[in-house]
Design an enzyme around this catalytic site. Sequence first.
Site, short mmCIF file in Angstrom:
data_model
loop_
_atom_site.label_atom_id
_atom_site.label_comp_id
_atom_site.label_asym_id
_atom_site.label_seq_id
_atom_site.Cartn_x
_atom_site.Cartn_y
_atom_site.Cartn_z
N GLY A 11 21.83 38.29 50.11
CA GLY A 11 23.26 38.27 50.46
C GLY A 11 23.60 37.91 51.96
N ALA A 13 24.87 36.04 53.08
CA ALA A 13 25.61 35.53 54.66
C ALA A 13 27.05 36.61 55.19
CB ALA A 13 26.40 34.62 53.68
N GLY A 14 26.44 38.38 54.54
CA GLY A 14 27.00 38.67 54.09
C GLY A 14 26.81 40.14 55.52
N ARG A 98 33.88 51.50 37.82
CA ARG A 98 32.72 51.67 38.11
C ARG A 98 31.61 50.80 36.88
NH1 ARG A 98 28.26 54.87 37.73
NH2 ARG A 98 28.80 55.19 35.40
N ASN A 131 24.25 47.88 45.29
CA ASN A 131 24.99 48.83 44.58
C ASN A 131 25.21 48.39 42.97
OD1 ASN A 131 24.72 51.03 45.97
ND2 ASN A 131 26.98 50.72 47.73
N ASP A 159 21.75 57.83 53.70
CA ASP A 159 22.04 59.28 53.20
C ASP A 159 21.59 60.28 54.11
OD1 ASP A 159 24.16 58.42 51.32
OD2 ASP A 159 22.20 57.17 50.44
N ARG A 162 21.89 60.06 57.18
CA ARG A 162 23.39 60.83 58.06
C ARG A 162 23.17 62.00 57.82
NH1 ARG A 162 26.84 56.73 53.38
NH2 ARG A 162 27.27 54.99 54.41
N HIS A 187 21.95 57.18 44.72
CA HIS A 187 23.10 56.81 46.02
C HIS A 187 24.27 56.43 45.38
CE1 HIS A 187 24.47 54.90 49.38
NE2 HIS A 187 24.68 54.46 48.47
#
Length: 333
Positions: A11, A13-14, A98, A131, A159, A162, A187
């Site tokens: 990923g 380029a994300g 989901r 995810n 998490d 945070r 998560h």
Amino acid sequence: MASPVRVVVTGAAGQIAYSLLYQLAKGDVFGANQPIILTLLDIPPMMEVLGGVVMEIADCALPLVKEVIPTADPAVAFKDVDAAFLVGAMPRKQGMERKDLLSANVKIFKVQGEALDKYAKKTVKVLVVGNPANTNALICSKYAPSIPRENFSAMTRLDQNRAQAQLAARLKVSVDKVQNVIIWGNHSSTQFPDAAHATVDLGSGSPVSVESAINDNAWLTSEFVSTVQKRGAAVIAARKMSSAMSAAKAAADHMHDIWHGTKPGQYVSMGVISDGSYDTPKDIIFSFPVVIENKQWKIVKGLPISAFAREKLDITGKELLEEREEAMAVCEN
Ligand code: NAI
């Protein structure tokens, strides 16, 4: 100088990778004197964007970077890697359930597990960020049977960071003064941010329990928990994009601790294969408090679990069992 460490970021380029690559390239994760070869994997339509990222890495003029290899071919990306950051995944699109997201993404992690099995070093340390991170890590490991299961972990460090930041703000101390807050489970919104074992150094040099320092159990078991659980959604609502700078920092923290170990007396949270500790279901990737030495993690055992915590652990464990079942059904079809 040490020989270069080979690191793949998927990923690439994300948006998370955009922050992560700088931290990797300047030595924040593997060490300030550790040269690095970066292989960057993304999908074919993103190769032009990825080319721009490669230009920017060069323009950072960072001496540790020995080579950068952009590719859309997993065989090239995973070849002989020592560490893997599996960030790339399909984002949730409007109207997507989901279940649809899970099914699209576990297929990606099946393919990448097979590629790791075939091409990576057997000692590779794999961090799954994309995810649903816990279940993706489980699937990835299942399809890489020649690599020890302990080498796979899923990111709950964002998490944890945070939670630590929320407690520090409430206590009016800098974030490093708060230690050993735990993220249990998935998560996802069922995760359980647990301050019951956390400590804070209020300036005396000898830490005291966060519970006694805050002295507001109602806040610790309600607002604190829901703020951390919903923080990702709050960032999306404000920024119109999901957490990226903080997610990249957390990925760097996670791999840094795998590489260099945890400090004495401190533990960190990560999703690792469950051995049934704390009466959690076995053989799911469950976030536990761990200590790390010589690149091996160990679950911190024997912490007292209150009735309140028990209920939360059971809820998140149940969700992970359901995800495993759905993921297995997708992979076996
Ligand atoms: P993004 O959409 O900006 O970038 C994802 C990149 O992955 C894109 O460039 C895309 O082309 C690429 N990609 C898609 N399929 C791929 C494949 N098969 N192989 C290689 N690359 C592929 O997304 P962002 O913001 O960088 O987030 C990435 C993932 O991280 C998402 O799944 C997000 O939900 C997750 N995330 C996880 C967090 C955690 O705490 N575990 C925190 C924040 C985000």
